[in-house]
Design an enzyme around this catalytic site. Structure first.
Site, short mmCIF file in Angstrom:
data_model
loop_
_atom_site.label_atom_id
_atom_site.label_comp_id
_atom_site.label_asym_id
_atom_site.label_seq_id
_atom_site.Cartn_x
_atom_site.Cartn_y
_atom_site.Cartn_z
N LYS A 53 4.29 -3.04 3.63
CA LYS A 53 3.83 -1.68 3.93
C LYS A 53 2.31 -1.60 3.83
O LYS A 53 1.64 -1.04 4.69
CB LYS A 53 4.49 -0.68 2.96
CG LYS A 53 5.93 -0.36 3.36
CD LYS A 53 6.74 0.28 2.27
CE LYS A 53 8.21 0.33 2.70
NZ LYS A 53 9.13 0.64 1.63
N GLN A 97 9.00 3.01 -4.31
CA GLN A 97 9.98 2.01 -3.84
C GLN A 97 11.24 2.06 -4.71
O GLN A 97 11.17 1.95 -5.93
CB GLN A 97 9.33 0.62 -3.90
CG GLN A 97 10.16 -0.48 -3.29
CD GLN A 97 10.34 -0.32 -1.78
OE1 GLN A 97 9.40 -0.05 -1.05
NE2 GLN A 97 11.57 -0.49 -1.31
N ASP A 120 8.83 9.48 2.92
CA ASP A 120 10.13 8.80 2.99
C ASP A 120 11.22 9.77 3.42
O ASP A 120 12.33 9.36 3.78
CB ASP A 120 10.48 8.24 1.59
CG ASP A 120 10.56 6.73 1.59
OD1 ASP A 120 10.61 6.15 2.69
OD2 ASP A 120 10.58 6.14 0.50
#
Ligand code: NAP
Length: 282
Positions: A53, A97, A120
């Site tokens: 990322k 994450q 997200d």
């Protein structure tokens, strides 16, 4: 003959579009979009995801901050960091994450992220917006699947779609996205009865369960479209999906491979959400 849906190619196109968009923002004298990525602990798979990322941010001109936290970090300290990033001007998107260590409540952390930085798309506010058809951040993997279907001009209007797998990050949000595009969706899971009957009648079958070769050729009709979300390792350690690709692809009109199908799209959509967040503040 089946057409292979090339997620790798499409994700490269999307990333190039984003790079140009970021270039324009900077040319106009504005600061670059910024993404903060938080990882807790030493999970090797998570580390790979986080590094890729950050690497993608660099390639597209997106500013990024990476926070590698000790697996023992307390929930309060993690929440404090999220709050600090919520208030940091240079940061437009915050990604924590998952999975998190067991002593940390994932829902609490997700809900601590400001909805307008939740790139997200996991925050209940963004999921709620999705349900009522309002603009918000969409979860990256289902968003990527929708983008693939769009770019391959697959008409969803009135189509019967069966999704296997009802997770909060793939199956459930995807069922809403498809419904919003006028598909008729059946969302299946481990308690579903007569699954094959359902998949056999579907125009589009999407599998997201995490079991190698789960969808076999006797489960799909001729000419159907199959989207494979699964990421597994087979006995030889090779990456594979949830679909018996070799045999199922003999019956389909379109199919996604693993690797190179849905997988590469997720990161592209994360970058898209980060730029969207930045644009909303300009
Ligand atoms: P998850 O949270 O593990 O949930 C799995 C789902 O599959 C559950 O809804 C479960 O049903 C259902 N299921 C399990 N066995 C089944 C069976 N035999 N028949 C029917 N349904 C069954 O899944 P996830 O996080 O969405 O991940 C699914 C797969 O997608 C994994 O391989 C993951 O690695 C992959 N994935 C890929 C990406 C990407 O970027 N490409 C992103 C996310 C996930 P119940 O609800 O009844 O338990």
């Amino acid at each position: 003959m089946t057409k292979i849906i090339d997620g790798k190619k499409i994700s490269i196109e999307i990333k190039e579009e984003i790079r140009l968009e970021v270039e324009k923002i900077i040319k106009n004298g504005k600061r670059a979009p910024g993404l903060a990525v938080i990882i807790v602990g030493e999970n090797p798979a998570s580390k790979v995801y986080v590094n890729s990322k950050v690497k993608t941010c660099n390639a597209l001109g997106i500013y990024s901050e990476k926070y590698i936290l000790d697996s023992e970090i307390s929930e309060i300290d993690l929440l404090e960091l999220v709050e600090k990033l919520n208030n940091k001007d240079e940061i437009d998107g915050i990604l924590v994450q998952l999975p998190l260590p067991k002593h940390i409540d994932e829902d609490k952390v997700i809900e601590a992220i400001k909805p307008n930085k939740d790139v997200d798309g996991f925050h209940p506010i963004n999921l709620g917006k999705l349900v009522i058809g309002k603009d918000g951040f969409k979860s990256c993997t289902p968003y990527g699947i929708m983008e693939l279907l769009k770019r391959y001009e697959i008409d969803l209007n009135g189509k019967d779609v069966v999704i296997v797998g009802r997770s909060n990050i793939v199956g459930k949000p995807l069922s809403i996205m498809l419904t919003n595009e006028n598909a008729t969706v059946t969302l299946c899971h481990s308690r579903t009865k007569k699954l094959s009957e359902k998949t056999l009648n579907a125009d589009i079958v999407i599998v997201a369960i995490g079991k190698e070769k789960f969808l076999t050729k006797d489960m799909v009709k001729d000419g159907s479209i199959v989207i494979d979300v699964g990421i597994n390792r087979n006995k030889l350690g090779k990456l594979c999906g949830d679909v018996d690709y070799e045999n199922v692809s003999k019956k389909t009109s379109f199919i996604t491979p693993v690797p190179g199908g849905v997988g590469p799209m997720t990161i592209g959509m994360l970058m898209k959400n980060t730029v969207k967040s930045r644009m909303e503040k300009i």
